[in-house]
Design a protein around this motif. Sequence first.
Motif, PDB file in Angstrom:
ATOM      1  N   ILE A  55       0.841  -1.202   0.000  1.00  0.00           N
ATOM      2  CA  ILE A  55       0.000   0.000   0.000  1.00  0.00           C
ATOM      3  C   ILE A  55       0.873   1.248   0.000  1.00  0.00           C
ATOM      4  O   ILE A  55       0.633   2.180  -0.773  1.00  0.00           O
ATOM      5  N   ARG A  56       1.894   1.277   0.849  1.00  0.00           N
ATOM      6  CA  ARG A  56       2.729   2.484   0.938  1.00  0.00           C
ATOM      7  C   ARG A  56       3.461   2.755  -0.368  1.00  0.00           C
ATOM      8  O   ARG A  56       3.495   3.896  -0.845  1.00  0.00           O
ATOM      9  N   LEU A  60       3.020   6.097  -2.897  1.00  0.00           N
ATOM     10  CA  LEU A  60       4.131   6.909  -3.398  1.00  0.00           C
ATOM     11  C   LEU A  60       4.156   6.954  -4.919  1.00  0.00           C
ATOM     12  O   LEU A  60       4.504   7.977  -5.512  1.00  0.00           O
ATOM     13  N   ASN A  61       3.785   5.855  -5.556  1.00  0.00           N
ATOM     14  CA  ASN A  61       3.817   5.752  -7.015  1.00  0.00           C
ATOM     15  C   ASN A  61       2.498   6.152  -7.672  1.00  0.00           C
ATOM     16  O   ASN A  61       2.381   6.111  -8.891  1.00  0.00           O
ATOM     17  N   ASP A  68      -6.274   0.130  -4.730  1.00  0.00           N
ATOM     18  CA  ASP A  68      -7.572  -0.531  -4.645  1.00  0.00           C
ATOM     19  C   ASP A  68      -7.389  -1.989  -4.219  1.00  0.00           C
ATOM     20  O   ASP A  68      -8.023  -2.463  -3.274  1.00  0.00           O
ATOM     21  N   MET A  69      -6.493  -2.678  -4.895  1.00  0.00           N
ATOM     22  CA  MET A  69      -6.275  -4.097  -4.648  1.00  0.00           C
ATOM     23  C   MET A  69      -5.737  -4.363  -3.236  1.00  0.00           C
ATOM     24  O   MET A  69      -6.292  -5.183  -2.489  1.00  0.00           O
ATOM     25  N   HIS A  70      -4.680  -3.675  -2.862  1.00  0.00           N
ATOM     26  CA  HIS A  70      -4.004  -4.019  -1.612  1.00  0.00           C
ATOM     27  C   HIS A  70      -4.712  -3.491  -0.372  1.00  0.00           C
ATOM     28  O   HIS A  70      -4.617  -4.111   0.683  1.00  0.00           O
ATOM     29  N   THR A  71      -5.472  -2.410  -0.493  1.00  0.00           N
ATOM     30  CA  THR A  71      -6.272  -2.004   0.663  1.00  0.00           C
ATOM     31  C   THR A  71      -7.415  -2.996   0.877  1.00  0.00           C
ATOM     32  O   THR A  71      -7.709  -3.356   2.018  1.00  0.00           O
ATOM     33  N   ILE A  84      -4.533   1.638   7.814  1.00  0.00           N
ATOM     34  CA  ILE A  84      -4.429   1.849   6.367  1.00  0.00           C
ATOM     35  C   ILE A  84      -4.513   3.336   6.047  1.00  0.00           C
ATOM     36  O   ILE A  84      -3.710   3.862   5.270  1.00  0.00           O
ATOM     37  N   VAL A  85      -5.463   4.023   6.642  1.00  0.00           N
ATOM     38  CA  VAL A  85      -5.627   5.458   6.393  1.00  0.00           C
ATOM     39  C   VAL A  85      -4.384   6.227   6.821  1.00  0.00           C
ATOM     40  O   VAL A  85      -3.944   7.152   6.132  1.00  0.00           O
TER      41      VAL A  85
END
Length: 169
Positions: A55-56, A60-61, A68-71, A84-85
């Motif tokens: 997610i991080r 950054l990218n 969407d996928m990793h959260t 997560i937020v």
Amino acid sequence: MSTDTRTGKAVEYAAEHTPRMRWAQHAPEVYKAMIRLDAAARQGLDPALYELVKIRASQLNHCALCLDMHTKDALAAGESVQRIVQLSAWEESRHFYTEKELAALELTEAITVLTDGFVPDEVYEKAAEYFEEAELAQLIAGIAVINAWNRFGVATRAVPGHYQAGQHA
């Protein structure tokens, strides 16, 4: 037309953009190799920590598809919404994460944003304090892999919003 879940009123959202291309269809062997590389990189890593790293790096990218996928995968795996937020401001929200997670997030940023052309020794050494060498090697591989996925997603304007948690597990 969609319904606003807060108000129950009809609302019209911006149109969904179309992807530039579906690169996996045009380069299927590369896609299959990426899937294998991803599976190899995640071996031995704590799945929850790896989702935070993915997610991080995706934040950054600016990879909307990967966010969407990793959260969704992190939430399905039991990760808290709050953690997560707070990832986008993890340095100011350190108290939400373990020291090991913080070391992984700092290493993720150093590898993802190579503006100085290298990963600072102190960042690497801190990660080495919390990860055994084999696990650190896997973490570095995992960070490299999510950065590669992000670049495919951003370059081809992959569309977020359609992924279901666990879809690519």
